[in-house]
Design an enzyme around this catalytic site. Structure first.
Site, PDB file in Angstrom:
ATOM      1  N   HIS A   1       0.870  -1.176   0.000  1.00 13.44           N
ATOM      2  CA  HIS A   1       0.000   0.000   0.000  1.00 13.44           C
ATOM      3  C   HIS A   1       0.905   1.224   0.000  1.00 13.44           C
ATOM      4  CE1 HIS A   1       0.999  -0.612   4.188  1.00 13.44           C
ATOM      5  NE2 HIS A   1       0.443   0.525   4.550  1.00 13.44           N
TER       6      HIS A   1
ATOM      7  N   ASP B   1       5.591   4.975   5.333  1.00 11.49           N
ATOM      8  CA  ASP B   1       6.657   4.098   5.856  1.00 11.49           C
ATOM      9  C   ASP B   1       7.008   2.977   4.868  1.00 11.49           C
ATOM     10  OD1 ASP B   1       4.000   3.385   6.713  1.00 11.49           O
ATOM     11  OD2 ASP B   1       4.825   1.865   8.059  1.00 11.49           O
ATOM     12  N   HIS B   2       6.077   2.643   3.970  1.00 11.17           N
ATOM     13  CA  HIS B   2       6.321   1.569   2.991  1.00 11.17           C
ATOM     14  C   HIS B   2       6.865   2.080   1.655  1.00 11.17           C
ATOM     15  CE1 HIS B   2       4.139  -1.543   5.418  1.00 11.17           C
ATOM     16  NE2 HIS B   2       3.831  -0.408   6.023  1.00 11.17           N
TER      17      HIS B   2
ATOM     18  N   HIS C   1      -7.043  -2.349   5.648  1.00 12.04           N
ATOM     19  CA  HIS C   1      -6.090  -1.485   6.350  1.00 12.04           C
ATOM     20  C   HIS C   1      -6.733  -0.108   6.487  1.00 12.04           C
ATOM     21  CE1 HIS C   1      -2.369  -0.082   7.909  1.00 12.04           C
ATOM     22  NE2 HIS C   1      -1.914   0.501   6.819  1.00 12.04           N
TER      23      HIS C   1
ATOM     24  N   ASP D   1       0.335  -4.286   5.786  1.00 14.52           N
ATOM     25  CA  ASP D   1      -0.347  -3.753   6.972  1.00 14.52           C
ATOM     26  C   ASP D   1      -1.812  -4.138   6.876  1.00 14.52           C
ATOM     27  OD1 ASP D   1       2.048  -2.619   7.554  1.00 14.52           O
ATOM     28  OD2 ASP D   1       1.321  -0.544   7.599  1.00 14.52           O
TER      29      ASP D   1
ATOM     30  N   HIS E   1       7.171  -5.414  11.508  1.00  8.02           N
ATOM     31  CA  HIS E   1       6.325  -4.215  11.589  1.00  8.02           C
ATOM     32  C   HIS E   1       5.596  -4.216  12.937  1.00  8.02           C
ATOM     33  CE1 HIS E   1       3.348  -1.182  10.438  1.00  8.02           C
ATOM     34  NE2 HIS E   1       4.040  -0.929   9.345  1.00  8.02           N
TER      35      HIS E   1
END
Ligand SMILES: [Zn+2]
Ligand SMILES: [Zn+2]
Length: 327
Positions: free
Chosen positions: A100, A104-105, A196, A219, A283
């Site tokens: 996604h 942070d990703h 999510h 996530d 994570h």
């Protein structure tokens, strides 16, 4: 038979024997398909110096496939390469999958586009991700247009440099739907939708290789899709937070966590149904506590606490993943 003929025959048989023996040795030393999981970053949005932003490499027969591009992704790949995973050399980073578009990703997305190119990647980056990935890639390329112009010599009219002739800075984006999204001689990659929070499109991925099935949650709040896609898989890599830290949160943060992430108890339930050979925790998010910044709240989200909670409800094999570990 003359002595000369006998000698010739003996020589012929020896050569034949050596030829067959060489064949047997070759067959024995032929590389068996091998899938390695390298945890490049096991972190979260929190700037933990010991945990880079979320990124996982599945390396199959030396070819790397990345899932998520957290902060530090290319340097972490270089670190893994130095430790012996030669396939993770920067120029080999060509294929990636985004779960996604949370920052942070994706903070390492510009890094993954530009750094391998600067050091010699010749092919464009192939990226598979949710709707919105193309916009993000185009915006990154616009943001770095001056850098790309200088390196390729386009602006200066010296477009005959090595960098100008190669298209290693380009990105081919493939916006995906659930289902098989990628297939080559090493791997079949299946994307599946997960919940999510308010993200319209968030995915987990299933990697099927000759020797292993690996599922990565991305996530997600607890989701039956994880159970369906793992279903006795070799390795399940899943996000998680601790119940102890949840108990210390404001009602607003509790709501947030329930909508966006998975608690230790919920993951234990998922894993009990999914039956992975190995559960890797990554994570380890602590939203609400990260913002409160109290020692007590931080402690409640510790790795020790997490493992204690998971083991209480899940009897399978489980480890807390750390950066640069190989499974
Ligand atoms: Zn995240
Ligand atoms: Zn997220």
């Amino acid at each position: 038979m003359t002595t000369k003929r006998k000698k010739h025959r003996a020589l012929g048989l020896t050569v034949l024997f050596l030829f067959i023996w060489h064949g047997i040795l070759l067959a024995q030393s032929a590389p068996t398909p091998k899938t390695q999981i390298v945890l490049l970053g096991t972190g979260t949005p929190a700037p933990d110096p010991e945990r880079s932003g979320p990124s996982t490499a599945i390396v199959v027969n030396g070819t790397p496939y990345l899932v998520d591009f957290g902060a530090g992704v290319v340097r972490q790949a270089a670190a893994a390469c130095k430790r012996g995973v030669r396939g993770l050399e920067a120029v080999n980073l060509r294929i990636g999958f985004l779960t996604h578009l949370h920052s942070d990703h994706t903070l390492g997305f510009p890094d993954l586009i530009l750094t391998p190119w600067v050091v010699g990647r010749k092919e464009p980056l192939e990226v598979y991700g949710p709707s919105g990935t193309r916009d993000m890639a185009e915006h990154i390329l616009k943001a770095y247009a001056a850098d790309i112009d200088i390196r390729t010599g386009v602006k200066a009219g010296t477009g005959d440099t090595e960098h100008a002739r190669i298209s290693g800075y380009k990105v081919n984006v493939h916006e995906i739907q659930p289902g098989v999204v990628y297939k080559d001689q090493n791997v079949t990659v299946t994307a599946f939708a997960v919940h999510h929070g308010n993200w319209a499109h968030a995915y987990g991925y299933r990697f099927q290789t000759a020797d292993r099935t690996v599922v990565i949650s991305g996530d997600t709040s607890p989701d039956a899709a994880i159970v369906d896609n793992c279903h006795g898989c070799d390795v399940l890599i899943h996000e998680v937070y601790t119940q102890a830290s949840f108990d210390k949160l404001s009602p607003e943060w509790k709501q947030y966590r329930m909508a966006y992430h998975t608690s230790s108890k919920e993951l234990a339930d998922t894993a009990t149904k999914a039956k992975p050979g190995l559960l890797i925790l990554y994570h380890r998010a602590n939203p609400g506590c990260d913002q409160a910044r109290t020692e007590e709240c931080r402690e409640a989200g510790s790795e020790e606490q997490l493992l204690k909670e998971i083991r209480k409800f899940y009897k399978g094999k489980v480890v807390a993943g750390h950066d640069l570990e190989i499974y």
